[in-house]
Design an enzyme around this catalytic site. Structure first.
Site, mmCIF file in Angstrom:
data_model
loop_
_atom_site.group_PDB
_atom_site.id
_atom_site.type_symbol
_atom_site.label_atom_id
_atom_site.label_comp_id
_atom_site.label_asym_id
_atom_site.label_seq_id
_atom_site.Cartn_x
_atom_site.Cartn_y
_atom_site.Cartn_z
ATOM 1 N N GLU A 110 10.082 16.305 9.907
ATOM 2 C CA GLU A 110 9.795 14.945 10.367
ATOM 3 C C GLU A 110 10.975 14.442 11.177
ATOM 4 O O GLU A 110 12.102 14.385 10.682
ATOM 5 C CB GLU A 110 9.548 14.022 9.171
ATOM 6 N N GLU A 158 3.528 8.237 -1.346
ATOM 7 C CA GLU A 158 3.284 8.226 0.104
ATOM 8 C C GLU A 158 4.565 8.724 0.740
ATOM 9 O O GLU A 158 5.573 8.012 0.742
ATOM 10 C CB GLU A 158 2.903 6.819 0.577
ATOM 11 N N LEU A 159 4.529 9.942 1.277
ATOM 12 C CA LEU A 159 5.747 10.621 1.694
ATOM 13 C C LEU A 159 5.804 10.779 3.214
ATOM 14 O O LEU A 159 5.205 10.009 3.948
ATOM 15 C CB LEU A 159 5.838 11.968 0.964
ATOM 16 N N GLY A 173 8.467 7.183 0.509
ATOM 17 C CA GLY A 173 9.768 7.699 0.898
ATOM 18 C C GLY A 173 9.684 9.130 1.366
ATOM 19 O O GLY A 173 8.636 9.609 1.796
ATOM 20 N N CYS A 199 6.542 6.551 9.048
ATOM 21 C CA CYS A 199 5.927 7.761 8.514
ATOM 22 C C CYS A 199 4.650 8.122 9.262
ATOM 23 O O CYS A 199 4.319 9.299 9.390
ATOM 24 C CB CYS A 199 5.639 7.588 7.017
ATOM 25 N N LYS A 209 12.463 -1.158 -7.151
ATOM 26 C CA LYS A 209 13.733 -0.521 -6.815
ATOM 27 C C LYS A 209 13.668 -0.227 -5.322
ATOM 28 O O LYS A 209 12.992 0.698 -4.879
ATOM 29 C CB LYS A 209 13.939 0.770 -7.604
#
Length: 454
Positions: free
Chosen positions: A359, A228-229, A206, A262, A154
């Site tokens: 961020e 994994e942010l 994301g 990121c 997705k």
């Protein structure tokens, strides 16, 4: 809902796709389920061979795929080519290393023979972002597929053509239908896919908010997850750092991919005694950045991927300035069509400001001045994020000791923080959990089964 490709350089709508209905989702889930056991039973050597064929397909189609990335999310075409090349590398890496990574691990016990066998979990759903639309997918699917899992993707709603191109690449390389499938589904539909018993695991790259949602959905159904942010990576510049070497890497780390990474350096924590020189050199380097058409080889500053992302970034910048940060350069959208933002420097950033706490996903560098090394480490760790970080000093041994004190998943000394197939990648705190890449990433979606024989 429609999935739309909008060129961030021009704002022009290029192509639109409709979200799938329940019947299409059911068909994909059932196909993955039926393919699961057949794929896992294929010899590992054959799965490795197909992964090598994918690498070849990526290289043969590199120009077309790179152009597609640039049109959909605005990445410089030179960087898009490098992204495709890196995807080919990760496929070759796992094709070569999988026999070693997946070998039985013999362990002495009270058995006549005991070992750990690594077996695929089944079908894994990947929810992926737009900023590295190919790399984020391949760093997951290369190890997962060669381990014998099937995969559903997705992708972000603004890169549907990249998502479909990835599936097409695997099919053209010889992967059987159903082993990898792109789903054009909404976030609500993704929650339903996670809940389906035919899905055994979920991986997401994301935002922090998206990670919390996916963890909640997966937790309700006891599904394995890797997250994994976001990140607010510190870039610590000690007083003895070689600024001629440090500043060019600092600029590259902040402005690569238009600042939309990121693991980009976002908080530059600089010793007060060298801060003025560091800022002056950094500002001078920004003059070489040229915004323009990312398909033009001479362009060095790409647009942001969407106008709403630019608006959000500018709000963070304005609030930081209102709270006392100093605008040294840029700090405003660029006029004209496209989602361009001026390469920017915010100096004298302090805790509590958005530029420190949040961020900044765009071309804005936050400068944080500190008095000593203890304060530098304290400032670096005073963040809810913990993805990457770096320390810059001529004293490598001492810099290594400081790097070990950083609360993050990857600490670099005198180098650009980056992902590498040979090294595990992931974060701590609100940057997520679990690891991708290396053998650590491969083991996230396998059953580490103990076998005991008398």
């Amino acid at each position: 809902m429609a999935f739309e490709t909008v060129n961030p350089t021009t704002g022009q709508s290029l192509k639109t796709f409709s979200a799938w209905d329940k019947e299409a989702i059911e068909e994909a889930l059932q196909q993955a389920q039926e393919s699961r056991f057949v794929w896992a039973a294929r010899p590992l050597s054959e799965r490795c061979r197909l992964l090598e064929a994918v690498a070849q397909q990526l290289r043969e189609r590199k120009e077309d795929l790179a152009r597609l990335i640039t049109l959909e999310m605005g990445k410089l075409v030179t960087e898009a080519r490098a992204e495709i090349e890196k995807c080919a590398w990760v496929c070759e890496y796992y094709a070569e290393q999988a026999p070693r990574f997946l070998a039985d691990e013999m362990i002495e016990s009270d058995a006549g023979r005991s070992y750990v066998a690594l077996q695929p979990l089944g079908t894994v759903l990947a929810i992926m972002p737009w900023n590295f639309p190919f790399w984020q997918v391949f760093r997951f699917c290369a190890p997962a597929l060669v381990a014998g899992n099937t995969a559903l993707l997705k992708h972000a709603s603004n890169v549907p053509q990249c998502a479909l191109a990835i599936e097409r690449t695997l099919l053209e390389a010889g992967f059987p239908p159903g082993v990898f499938h792109t789903l054009l589904v909404t976030s609500a539909q993704a929650a339903e896919v996670i809940a389906d018993p035919r899905v055994q695991g979920v991986t997401l790259t994301g935002s922090e908010a998206a990670g919390r949602k996916v963890a909640e959905w997966a937790g309700q159904h006891l599904k394995k997850t890797v997250l994994e942010l976001g990140g607010a990576d510190p870039f610590i510049v000690l007083a003895d750092a070689d600024l001629e070497q440090t500043v060019p890497v600092a600029v590259q780390s902040r402005f690569l991919n238009g600042g939309q990474s990121c693991i980009a350096a976002k908080r530059f924590i600089v010793m007060e005694e060298v801060a003025n020189e560091f800022v002056a050199r950094f500002r001078a380097s920004l003059e070489a950045l040229r915004p323009g058409d990312p398909l033009d080889e001479q362009t060095t500053l790409a647009p942001l991927a969407r106008l709403d992302l630019r608006e959000g970034l500018h709000r963070q910048v304005k609030v930081s300035i209102e709270q006392g940060a100093v605008a040294v350069a840029g700090c405003q959208p660029l006029p004209g069509p496209g989602a361009y933002y001026a390469p920017s420097i915010l100096d004298r950033v302090q805790p509590g400001m958005p530029a420190f706490e949040e961020e900044l996903f765009g071309p804005v560098a936050a400068i944080i001045r500190v008095a000593d090394q203890a304060e530098a480490v304290a400032m670096a760790n005073a963040s809810r994020y913990g993805l990457g970080g770096s320390v810059w000093s001529r004293d490598v041994s001492w810099a290594e000791q400081l790097a070990l004190q950083l609360q993050c998943g990857a600490a670099f000394v005198n180098g650009l923080v980056k992902s590498d197939p040979r090294l595990p990648f992931g974060g701590v705190k609100c940057s997520g959990y679990g690891r991708e890449l290396s053998w650590h990433g491969m083991r996230e979606f396998v059953n580490q089964k103990t076998v005991w024989i008398k």
